[in-house]
Design an enzyme around this catalytic site. Structure first.
Site, PDB file in Angstrom:
ATOM      1  N   HIS A 130      64.921 193.922  89.163  1.00 63.52           N
ATOM      2  CA  HIS A 130      64.610 195.292  88.740  1.00 63.52           C
ATOM      3  C   HIS A 130      64.543 196.256  89.923  1.00 63.52           C
ATOM      4  CE1 HIS A 130      63.999 193.344  84.999  1.00 63.52           C
ATOM      5  NE2 HIS A 130      62.837 192.824  85.321  1.00 63.52           N
ATOM      6  N   GLU A 155      68.860 196.180  82.433  1.00 63.37           N
ATOM      7  CA  GLU A 155      67.565 196.359  81.774  1.00 63.37           C
ATOM      8  C   GLU A 155      66.517 196.858  82.770  1.00 63.37           C
ATOM      9  OE1 GLU A 155      67.933 192.866  78.383  1.00 63.37           O
ATOM     10  OE2 GLU A 155      66.429 192.648  79.944  1.00 63.37           O
ATOM     11  N   ASP A 156      65.505 197.473  82.225  1.00 62.87           N
ATOM     12  CA  ASP A 156      64.270 197.801  82.952  1.00 62.87           C
ATOM     13  C   ASP A 156      64.470 198.727  84.149  1.00 62.87           C
ATOM     14  OD1 ASP A 156      62.911 196.081  81.172  1.00 62.87           O
ATOM     15  OD2 ASP A 156      63.471 194.368  82.406  1.00 62.87           O
TER      16      ASP A 156
END
Length: 192
Positions: A130, A155-156
């Protein structure tokens, strides 16, 4: 037997489901996005790659939960996962359709080698560190190994929001072939 991707995600207790026992806040990606986007591929034979193999401290038997979920959902797919922690990779039970590799998403040469040896990929999901530079490095290194018509998901992005958006704004402005969808999380999905 669960049939929807979200039901399968719940069974495997991955935080991509709407509810999980081990985490107070699940992402709900399956119900909100993945079921709609990926259902047309459900019965296809293809290879996917997920960056980051879940190893929750409070749910140690959940190592590789999302890989197992993908394997159950894409019953003809080959599901590959990478992680930079040997102890996580070695805990995952490999099968003919699900394998884990020790690979650092911040190392472009390792990612490119993986792409040459295991690609092409129809679906790549970055659920790794991340960190913006890692996501940037992974996208640049793996994009050439994405099948035409495939999908790259990050994602994220809000884990480090200011830094990540700066990285991706720069990257996306230089990728004329990519289309970014700003999803509510926000995440980026790039169709090839």
């Amino acid at each position: 037997m669960p049939t929807s991707l979200n039901e399968i995600a719940r069974r495997y207790q991955t935080d991509k489901a709407d509810v999980v026992d081990w985490k107070p806040h699940a992402h709900d990606y399956c119900r909100k996005h993945y079921e709609r986007l990926l259902e047309p591929w459900r019965n296809d034979a293809f290879t996917m790659l997920e960056i980051g193999i879940c190893a929750p401290r409070r749910f140690p038997e959940g190592v590789g939960a999302s890989l197992a979920m993908w394997c159950a959902y894409f019953q003809r797919g080959t599901i590959l996962g990478i992680d930079n922690r040997q102890e996580v990779v070695s805990k995952l039970v490999s099968s003919t359709r699900m394998r884990a590799y020790l690979c650092d998403q911040s190392d472009a040469s390792q990612l490119q080698q993986l792409g040459r040896e295991q690609g092409p990929f129809r679906l790549i999901i970055d659920d790794g560190s991340h960190q913006g530079m890692h996501q940037y490095t992974s996208l640049v290194a793996l994009w050439p190994f994405l099948e035409p018509g495939g999908m790259y998901v990050v994602e994220d992005l809000l884990a480090y929001p200011e830094y990540n958006w700066r990285c991706f704004a720069h990257l996306l402005s230089s990728m004329s072939a990519a289309v970014a969808y700003n999803l509510p999380e926000p995440d980026v999905i790039l169709p090839a």
